[in-house]
Enzyme design. Structure first.
Site, short mmCIF file in Angstrom:
data_model
loop_
_atom_site.label_atom_id
_atom_site.label_comp_id
_atom_site.label_asym_id
_atom_site.label_seq_id
_atom_site.Cartn_x
_atom_site.Cartn_y
_atom_site.Cartn_z
N CYS A 95 46.84 47.38 46.47
CA CYS A 95 47.28 47.18 45.09
C CYS A 95 48.41 48.14 44.66
O CYS A 95 49.53 47.96 45.05
CB CYS A 95 46.07 47.25 44.16
N HIS A 191 40.68 44.65 46.40
CA HIS A 191 39.76 45.77 46.24
C HIS A 191 38.38 45.30 46.72
O HIS A 191 38.23 44.17 47.18
CB HIS A 191 39.64 46.15 44.75
N1 GLN Z 1 48.86 49.21 37.98
C1 GLN Z 1 49.11 48.12 38.92
C2 GLN Z 1 48.92 46.75 38.25
O1 GLN Z 1 48.25 46.67 37.24
C3 GLN Z 1 48.17 48.24 40.09
C4 GLN Z 1 46.72 48.05 39.68
C5 GLN Z 1 45.75 48.39 40.79
O2 GLN Z 1 46.05 49.22 41.67
N2 GLN Z 1 44.53 47.78 40.72
O3 GLN Z 1 49.40 45.76 38.78
#
Ligand code: GLN
Length: 239
Positions: A95, A191
């Protein structure tokens, strides 16, 4: 030949949202169960780090704020990380760090964070967050996980995705692409953490690392009954 595998963990304090550090526990245990040792070395903002002795690089997800905090430091390490990527070091970026391994991440507030350019991809924060259970068909079989991101990641034509979305959003709401693969560097929105329920992917990272040192290296099969049962349960969950 040492039987110790060294894993670099990028910014554990700022980039460990949704328990992505759990991926390290999977790598550690799957090495230990095969008689290997493992050492985790953390990459911290402003601290020198030598990537030359590293077998695997891992980085988790984070809020936009966390990405803004680590962004500059990551860029300063860009040459070393790009060299490791070119040398075939296996990497898993989840992510937020997946986004920063692309060309750039433009947050939903319009802030532009330059990336390492290892993935030919650009991410733009969208108003609609992409949240939910996700299933992806990949070269490592079916992958299951959970996604929660505002960033929509568009791959350039020559950039290989990690896989095809079967359920969920993936990189963006339209393309049905999920993640990206460049050499042995894997980026993903999954995740969960991703590795405990996707043992084939976990072992791919481990075997790639071991075979960079010894082409004849092998991994004995483990009894993944529980992991695969958990993956089936996850795959059957509604988005
Ligand atoms: N901040 C980034 C987004 O919202 C990554 C989010 C994350 O790592 N879950 O796309």
């Amino acid at each position: 030949m040492s039987n110790k595998v060294v894993i670099a963990h990028l910014y554990p304090r700022e980039m460990n949202i949704y328990g992505d550090a759990g991926n390290l526990l999977t790598l550690l245990k799957r090495l230990e169960w095969r008689g290997y040792e493992a050492e985790i070395r953390t990459v911290e903002i402003g601290q020198p780090f030598d990537f030359s002795g590293v077998d695997i690089i891992f980085g988790g997800g984070g809020q936009d704020r966390g990405q803004l905090i680590v962004g500059e430091d990551l860029l300063e390490r860009g040459d070393a990380i790009r060299k490791a990527a070119a040398d075939g070091v296996p990497m898993l970026l989840v992510c937020g760090l997946y986004q920063l391994f692309g060309r750039a991440f433009i947050t939903s507030e319009g802030q532009e964070l330059p990336g390492l350019g290892i993935f030919r991809a650009t991410t733009e924060g969208a108003k609609q967050r992409m949240i939910g259970n996700i299933v992806v068909e990949s070269p490592f079989g079916r992958l299951v996980g959970f996604e929660n991101h505002s960033g929509a990641t568009l791959l350039e034509p020559e950039q290989m995705p990690l896989g095809k979305v079967v359920k969920g959003y993936g990189n963006d709401p339209k393309s049905k692409h999920e993640g990206a693969i460049t050499n042995n560097v894997i980026g993903t929105y999954l995740h969960g953490p991703i590795l405990p329920k996707n043992p084939v992917l976990a072992d791919h990272l481990l075997l790639t690392a071991l075979q960079r040192r010894d082409k004849q290296a092998k991994l004995v099969a483990l009894d993944d009954k529980l992991e695969l049962a958990a993956a089936r349960t996850a795959a059957n969950r509604p988005q």
